[in-house]
Write a protein that holds these residues in place. Structure first.
Motif, short mmCIF file in Angstrom:
data_model
loop_
_atom_site.label_atom_id
_atom_site.label_comp_id
_atom_site.label_asym_id
_atom_site.label_seq_id
_atom_site.Cartn_x
_atom_site.Cartn_y
_atom_site.Cartn_z
N ASN A 41 0.91 -1.21 -0.12
CA ASN A 41 -0.02 0.12 0.10
C ASN A 41 0.87 1.17 0.09
OD1 ASN A 41 -1.71 2.24 1.31
ND2 ASN A 41 -3.04 0.57 1.01
N SER A 42 0.53 2.02 -0.86
CA SER A 42 1.30 3.37 -1.03
C SER A 42 1.12 4.36 -0.08
CB SER A 42 0.95 4.13 -2.27
OG SER A 42 -0.25 4.42 -2.43
N GLY A 43 -0.03 4.26 0.79
CA GLY A 43 -0.68 5.59 1.45
C GLY A 43 -1.51 6.44 0.61
N GLU A 44 -1.92 7.50 1.19
CA GLU A 44 -2.45 8.56 0.53
C GLU A 44 -1.68 9.47 -0.27
OE1 GLU A 44 -5.06 10.46 3.07
OE2 GLU A 44 -6.73 8.95 2.69
N THR A 61 -4.88 6.43 -3.56
CA THR A 61 -3.99 5.27 -3.18
C THR A 61 -3.68 4.30 -4.26
OG1 THR A 61 -5.71 4.00 -2.42
CG2 THR A 61 -4.55 5.48 -0.69
N SER A 63 -2.41 0.14 -4.34
CA SER A 63 -2.66 -1.06 -3.66
C SER A 63 -2.47 -2.27 -4.44
CB SER A 63 -3.57 -1.29 -2.51
OG SER A 63 -4.77 -1.21 -3.28
#
Length: 268
Positions: A41-44, A61, A63
């Motif tokens: 997950n990249s995060g926001e 995001t 993912s």
């Protein structure tokens, strides 16, 4: 063979998080079944455009999720093999692509406490194509004609792309310099179809099967690689209900920063 659960968390580059959960279940004399879940997950991330380079106020995001089921078996005292089928999905904001891939691996032992030779091929399968509401558009079928519908619904067609395939072969050699110590040395060559080839190697020293220290180097001979030195340690112990293993690793990624990995395994 015992029931085992493993959980891994990695703080990767640019605040990207990777999590991995696996369970291995002994199937009596048939072999071992296992299930895996992987998540990246990249995060926001701020949405930026040419006209609004500082951000539109929206966030998105990226993912990746992979669900796997597999089976492994010792064919003989020296040779073991395993296979895994995975469903993989990548999501970018409101669009996603999914596909099914296969992994196959083998290990051959020259003798139980001697040279080990392993090989694997991962992500062998079908291609994937993105779809989703981010690809929906409205268009004017004939912009030169007045009075027609200038907002016809449509969707951009995205070409399917193959999932990167990785072939690896490695060797490992254990030896005992003293009764309480075991040393593992290993080397691995990687041949991805989407990147240059590379070689990685490492060594692990274990004291009384309780404490381990590790050192290695990643992606030798790979031009432009930021990966390099990796260090780690681990401990084993036993509680009333189960045995446990805790491992920590640190890896240098040059200008991109450091990566930290933590793994907890429980055996029942």
């Amino acid at each position: 063979t015992r029931l085992e659960f493993q959980l891994t968390h990695i703080d990767w580059l640019a605040d990207i998080r990777y999590d991995y959960v696996a369970a291995a279940i002994p199937l009596r004399t048939w072999g071992t079944g296992f299930a895996t879940v992987s998540s990246l997950n990249s995060g926001e991330i701020d949405v930026r455009t040419v006209s609004q380079p500082l951000g539109t106020g929206e966030r998105y995001t990226v993912s990746n999720v992979a669900l796997g089921l597999g089976f492994a078996r010792a064919i003989s005292e020296r040779f073991s093999a395993g296979v895994q089928v995975k469903y993989f999905q990548e999501t970018v904001w409101h669009s996603s692509a999914g596909t099914v891939t296969f992994d196959v691996g083998t290990v051959y032992r020259i003798r139980p406490d001697g040279l080990h030779i392993g090989s694997s091929i991962t992500n062998f399968g079908t291609g994937a194509r993105f779809s989703g509401r981010d690809l929906r558009i409205t268009y004017d079928g004939d912009p030169n004609r007045s009075g027609d519908n200038g907002a016809l619904p449509g969707e951009r067609y995205v070409q399917a792309y193959p999932v990167p395939i990785l072939f690896r072969v490695g060797v490992g050699l254990p030896w005992h310099p003293a009764p309480d110590w075991r040393i593992w040395t290993s080397a691995e060559a990687s041949h991805p179809n989407s990147n240059p080839e590379s070689v990685s190697g490492g060594v692990e020293a274990t004291f009384r099967e309780l404490v381990a220290i590790r050192a290695g180097y990643q992606n030798l001979f790979k031009e432009g690689s930021e990966e390099g030195l990796a260090l780690g340690t681990g401990i084993r112990g036993r509680l009333e209900a189960f045995d446990y293993r805790i491992d920590y690793a640190w890896a240098d990624h040059g200008r991109l920063g450091n990566v930290h990995r933590l793994t907890l395994a429980m055996l029942y």
